[in-house]
Design a protein around this motif. Structure first.
Motif, PDB file in Angstrom:
ATOM      1  N   THR A   1      -7.079  -3.704  -3.230  1.00 16.87           N
ATOM      2  CA  THR A   1      -7.621  -3.318  -2.408  1.00 16.87           C
ATOM      3  C   THR A   1      -7.400  -3.533  -1.392  1.00 16.87           C
ATOM      4  O   THR A   1      -6.508  -4.627  -1.299  1.00 16.87           O
ATOM      5  CB  THR A   1      -9.400  -3.237  -1.975  1.00 16.87           C
ATOM      6  OG1 THR A   1      -9.778  -4.377  -2.081  1.00 16.87           O
ATOM      7  CG2 THR A   1      -9.714  -2.694  -3.518  1.00 16.87           C
ATOM      8  N   TRP A   2      -7.253  -2.479  -0.274  1.00 17.26           N
ATOM      9  CA  TRP A   2      -6.004  -3.388   1.627  1.00 17.26           C
ATOM     10  C   TRP A   2      -7.465  -3.547   2.301  1.00 17.26           C
ATOM     11  O   TRP A   2      -7.657  -2.207   2.416  1.00 17.26           O
ATOM     12  CB  TRP A   2      -5.313  -2.211   1.495  1.00 17.26           C
ATOM     13  CG  TRP A   2      -3.798  -2.818   1.455  1.00 17.26           C
ATOM     14  CD1 TRP A   2      -3.231  -3.676   0.981  1.00 17.26           C
ATOM     15  CD2 TRP A   2      -3.620  -2.185  -0.603  1.00 17.26           C
ATOM     16  NE1 TRP A   2      -2.306  -3.287  -0.380  1.00 17.26           N
ATOM     17  CE2 TRP A   2      -2.340  -2.401  -0.319  1.00 17.26           C
ATOM     18  CE3 TRP A   2      -4.196  -0.745  -1.491  1.00 17.26           C
ATOM     19  CZ2 TRP A   2      -1.686  -2.202  -2.052  1.00 17.26           C
ATOM     20  CZ3 TRP A   2      -3.948  -0.466  -2.176  1.00 17.26           C
ATOM     21  CH2 TRP A   2      -2.561  -1.231  -2.763  1.00 17.26           C
ATOM     22  N   THR A   3      -7.571  -4.723   3.148  1.00 14.86           N
ATOM     23  CA  THR A   3      -8.605  -4.627   4.395  1.00 14.86           C
ATOM     24  C   THR A   3      -7.459  -4.437   5.199  1.00 14.86           C
ATOM     25  O   THR A   3      -6.524  -4.450   5.932  1.00 14.86           O
ATOM     26  CB  THR A   3      -9.169  -6.186   4.820  1.00 14.86           C
ATOM     27  OG1 THR A   3      -9.077  -6.290   3.361  1.00 14.86           O
ATOM     28  CG2 THR A   3      -9.472  -6.073   6.104  1.00 14.86           C
TER      29      THR A   3
ATOM     30  N   THR B   1      -9.563  11.672   5.792  1.00 18.47           N
ATOM     31  CA  THR B   1      -8.778  10.931   4.687  1.00 18.47           C
ATOM     32  C   THR B   1      -9.226   9.751   4.155  1.00 18.47           C
ATOM     33  O   THR B   1      -8.883   8.467   4.855  1.00 18.47           O
ATOM     34  CB  THR B   1      -8.091  10.214   6.541  1.00 18.47           C
ATOM     35  OG1 THR B   1      -8.910   9.621   7.148  1.00 18.47           O
ATOM     36  CG2 THR B   1      -7.518  10.959   7.359  1.00 18.47           C
ATOM     37  N   PRO B   2      -9.373   9.970   3.319  1.00 20.85           N
ATOM     38  CA  PRO B   2     -10.391   9.428   1.989  1.00 20.85           C
ATOM     39  C   PRO B   2      -9.478   8.238   1.364  1.00 20.85           C
ATOM     40  O   PRO B   2      -8.727   8.552   1.837  1.00 20.85           O
ATOM     41  CB  PRO B   2     -10.633  10.205   0.960  1.00 20.85           C
ATOM     42  CG  PRO B   2     -10.471  11.728   1.202  1.00 20.85           C
ATOM     43  CD  PRO B   2      -9.486  11.595   2.437  1.00 20.85           C
ATOM     44  N   GLY B   3     -10.257   7.100   2.410  1.00 20.12           N
ATOM     45  CA  GLY B   3     -10.022   5.372   2.101  1.00 20.12           C
ATOM     46  C   GLY B   3      -8.916   5.033   3.064  1.00 20.12           C
ATOM     47  O   GLY B   3      -8.425   4.019   3.085  1.00 20.12           O
TER      48      GLY B   3
ATOM     49  N   PRO C   1       0.833  -1.023  -0.211  1.00 20.15           N
ATOM     50  CA  PRO C   1      -0.314   0.109  -0.064  1.00 20.15           C
ATOM     51  C   PRO C   1       1.049   0.997   0.072  1.00 20.15           C
ATOM     52  O   PRO C   1       1.910   1.467   0.912  1.00 20.15           O
ATOM     53  CB  PRO C   1      -0.499  -0.327   0.854  1.00 20.15           C
ATOM     54  CG  PRO C   1      -0.329  -0.803   2.633  1.00 20.15           C
ATOM     55  CD  PRO C   1       0.388  -2.147   1.394  1.00 20.15           C
ATOM     56  N   GLY C   2       0.157   2.529  -0.438  1.00 18.94           N
ATOM     57  CA  GLY C   2       1.308   3.821  -1.030  1.00 18.94           C
ATOM     58  C   GLY C   2       2.437   3.441  -1.627  1.00 18.94           C
ATOM     59  O   GLY C   2       3.087   4.203  -1.941  1.00 18.94           O
TER      60      GLY C   2
ATOM     61  N   GLU D   1      -1.581  -9.258   3.202  1.00 16.99           N
ATOM     62  CA  GLU D   1      -2.524  -9.980   2.977  1.00 16.99           C
ATOM     63  C   GLU D   1      -3.707  -9.203   1.930  1.00 16.99           C
ATOM     64  O   GLU D   1      -5.081  -9.829   2.207  1.00 16.99           O
ATOM     65  CB  GLU D   1      -2.607  -8.356   4.060  1.00 16.99           C
ATOM     66  CG  GLU D   1      -2.216  -8.916   5.815  1.00 16.99           C
ATOM     67  CD  GLU D   1      -2.894  -8.069   6.871  1.00 16.99           C
ATOM     68  OE1 GLU D   1      -3.240  -6.758   6.307  1.00 16.99           O
ATOM     69  OE2 GLU D   1      -1.933  -7.564   7.707  1.00 16.99           O
ATOM     70  N   VAL D   2      -2.409  -9.060   0.899  1.00 16.99           N
ATOM     71  CA  VAL D   2      -3.939  -9.090  -0.610  1.00 16.99           C
ATOM     72  C   VAL D   2      -4.345 -10.733  -0.206  1.00 16.99           C
ATOM     73  O   VAL D   2      -3.406 -11.145  -1.790  1.00 16.99           O
ATOM     74  CB  VAL D   2      -3.648  -8.218  -1.141  1.00 16.99           C
ATOM     75  CG1 VAL D   2      -4.135  -8.171  -2.673  1.00 16.99           C
ATOM     76  CG2 VAL D   2      -3.679  -6.761  -0.752  1.00 16.99           C
TER      77      VAL D   2
END
Length: 661
Positions: free
Chosen positions: A502-504, A615-617, A401-402, A487-488
């Motif tokens: 997407t990340w839970t 902080t969208p998302g 992520p990121g 985790e994805v």
């Protein structure tokens, strides 16, 4: 020289050379990849930040023991579904059980010659590209008898141990590669975009011809679109032959690059292959964005696939350094695309110390308002020997992520992880390599594909078999970033059919954001600091003791780990605020955070107020803390979460945080 839109832009030669030399720095000096001993199944290996988990030799019938580099037995592309990996090849395909990546095993091996053998999977269907004239409809091994086949095979793999062919769609130029395209509005069909690069077949197949571009409906200068009804795959058929290379003004079907940009390659050698666009080599679809990227011999193109049966070209680029636009990878948010140049066609040694970094490399583009803007080149940052075929080849995103990270095969250059988050400054962050197959001469081998799937990296090795790898935490990739990527979990992966990642929310994803921000610290405080602290820029506390209050200014960021603050903490309109294993001897008041917010495993000896975060998302994470006062949360979008790690609140938990204790 630098890539240019057909509409034109230029960079000076001096600027290009400086840019080309910027890709990643080797992990050690001397680099451990240099001087590796060769061998078929006993070559020396070198790795950095990657763990080699397992290797499985090619099964009987899928290799020539007298000649491991025999082209008729090349292992090619990979696809994944559930606990299985599917490795294509010129002589068929092999199914592996990867439920335990450290001990993969062979489930079935299907002998079905025809090259190139690229595979994709969707539900209970497997698709396989067939290009060579030795292919037969019935998968027979004697090319002199039976009905000839060049096109796309469809197998039913519901019985994974016994796949059965259920359809075979004949095509004029066969199928060198193919890509799946799904329609978000139609779950009953899947489309197959076929890239045929062979000469037009001459066996009289209806509708096929070798007419010139100005002739009647030529079989070149197009792709093929097959529509496959999921419930009736035996009815699969071609529904369109889009002219993606046509000139928008004249309608000429050969509207892109029709001759090399110079008589010879910039290296001074002959062009190999020749960058003339009459087909795509590979197309990567991203249905969730209605977008695809085509690597089309002499050009890279963007394609609108919002109507899968009728794709339309959006933009195109060319590059005087590229010998053959081979494949493409789009980043997760659709703002960048990486194209590869297969200079030498995959069989040449193109990573020698005499080969410049912009030859046989990746070209990275930003996508801005539907147009591609060149940013940089990336090439394997260590030379390979003249006994090793080496050039940019197939890869996929690693879902950290990121960040934009790609794992990529380089044939006998091994595999490399590239971080292209900063598209103008890509860098290598991990690698694995073997010595040459034959230390005495150039023999075909190496990784055809290297892909990430559900927590691990898998590689198809042309002459040696199947490999699995795990990422190791490092200064370039922290344990939290690796865990967040693992985790994805997805039901399937076809690298040329990208899915929106997407990340839970989890402790790992929250900590990964902290780790990434920590790389940007403008000031770091360790040890003791007396007095109040006003935070500007990105201030990091690492094992610090601050004897006073802290105020975080608007737009600034505070990152604290294993630290102690003896006064109150206040923040208004900060970019980010992260507290990990930190004690605050006072109240905490945080409002209007705009980037990310996390308070984890910390002790607050006062009231905590969190309000107005936008902080969208990125959910604020309030987890595992001890709060000796009121915990009040209001007006945060999205609302704070504790990712399963409850807080101990000695006062009242109120508002959005009422359920977090």
């Amino acid at each position: 020289m630098a890539p240019s839109l057909r509409k034109g832009f230029a960079v000076t030669a001096a600027a290009l050379l400086a840019l080309a030399l910027m890709p990643g720095v080797a992990a050690a000096d001397p680099d451990p990849r240099i001087g590796l001993g060769g061998g078929w199944l006993d070559a020396q290996e070198a790795a950095s930040n990657i763990e080699h988990l397992a290797h499985v030799d090619k099964p009987a019938g899928s290799f020539d023991p007298a000649n491991p580099s025999n082209f008729s037995y090349v292992a090619s592309d990979l696809a994944f579904s559930g606990n299985h990996a599917f490795m294509g090849g010129y002589n068929g395909f092999t199914v592996y059980d990867v439920s335990n990546p450290s001990a993969p095993s062979i489930v079935s091996n299907v002998i079905c010659p025809g090259g190139q053998g690229d595979v994709s999977v969707y539900g209970d269907l497997l698709f396989m590209s067939v290009e060579e004239t030795r292919g037969r409809v019935d998968c027979g091994t004697d090319a002199t008898v039976g009905q000839r086949f060049q096109g796309v095979r469809v197998f039913d793999i519901s019985d994974i141990a016994n796949p059965q062919q259920v359809a075979a769609v004949q095509l004029c130029r066969g199928s060198h590669t193919h890509s799946l395209v799904t329609d978000p509005k139609d779950a009953s069909n899947v489309y197959v975009y076929v890239s045929g690069t062979a000469g037009v077949r001459g066996d009289g197949l209806a509708g096929c011809n070798n007419n010139p571009a100005a002739g009647d409906n030529p079989s070149r200068w197009r792709i093929d679109v097959i529509k496959v009804p999921i419930a009736a795959p035996e009815t699969a058929a071609v529904v369109n032959n889009p002219r993606l290379f046509a000139d928008e003004t004249t309608g000429a079907v050969d509207g892109l690059q029709n001759q090399p940009p110079a008589p010879r390659h910039p290296s001074g050698s002959n062009w190999s292959p020749s960058p003339v666009t009459d087909a795509c080599h590979d197309i990567t679809s991203y249905p969730a964005l209605g977008l695809a990227a085509g690597a089309c011999e002499g050009n890279g193109i963007l394609i609108d696939i919002s109507d899968p049966a009728n794709p339309k070209r959006l933009d195109e680029v060319a590059d005087p350094n590229f010998a053959y636009w081979h494949s493409a990878t789009i980043n997760n948010d659709g703002t960048k695309v990486v194209f590869t140049d297969e200079w030498g066609g995959g069989t040449g040694a193109r990573c020698r110390d005499t080969d410049l970094p912009e030859w046989g490399a990746d070209a990275i583009f930003d996508i801005v308002d539907g147009k591609m803007q060149f940013r940089s080149y990336y090439k394997l940052p260590v030379p390979q020997t003249v006994q090793e075929n080496c050039v940019a080849h197939n890869g996929s995103l690693v879902p950290v992520p990121g960040r934009d990270i790609m794992v990529q095969a380089w044939y006998q250059g091994g595999l490399s992880l590239m971080d292209f988050t900063d598209s103008a400054h890509p860098k290598e962050i991990a690698f694995f390599d073997r010595g040459p197959l034959n230390p005495n001469q150039l023999s075909l081998a190496g990784f055809w594909s290297a892909y990430w799937y559900n927590g691990q990296i898998y590689g198809s090795e042309i002459a040696r078999g199947f490999d699995t790898f795990g990422l190791k935490p490092s200064g370039e990739l922290t344990a939290a970033e690796v865990q967040a990527a693992r985790e994805v979990q997805v039901p399937r992966v076809n690298a040329q059919h990208q899915q929106k990642i997407t990340w839970t929310p989890s402790l790992a994803t929250a900590r990964a954001r902290y780790d990434q921000l920590a790389r940007t610290c403008t000031s770091t405080i360790t040890g003791n600091r007396n007095g109040a602290l006003v935070v500007d820029g990105v201030t990091c506390l690492d094992g610090a003791t601050v004897r006073g209050a802290i105020t975080v200014r608007p737009g600034a960021s505070l990152l604290s780990i294993n630290s102690s603050i003896s006064g109150a903490l206040s923040s208004a309109s900060a970019s980010a605020l992260h507290l990990y294993d930190t004690s605050v001897n006072g109240a905490v008041s945080v409002s209007g955070t705009t980037g990310s917010l996390a308070v984890v495993d910390s002790t607050i000896r006062g009231a905590v107020s969190l309000s107005g975060a936008r902080t969208p998302g990125v959910e604020p994470v309030i987890a595992g803390n001890e709060v000796n006062g009121i915990l009040s949360c209001s007006g945060n979008t999205p609302a704070p979460i504790n990712v399963g790690s409850r807080n101990t609140v000695r006062g009242l938990a109120a508002g959005q945080c009422a359920s977090l204790d």
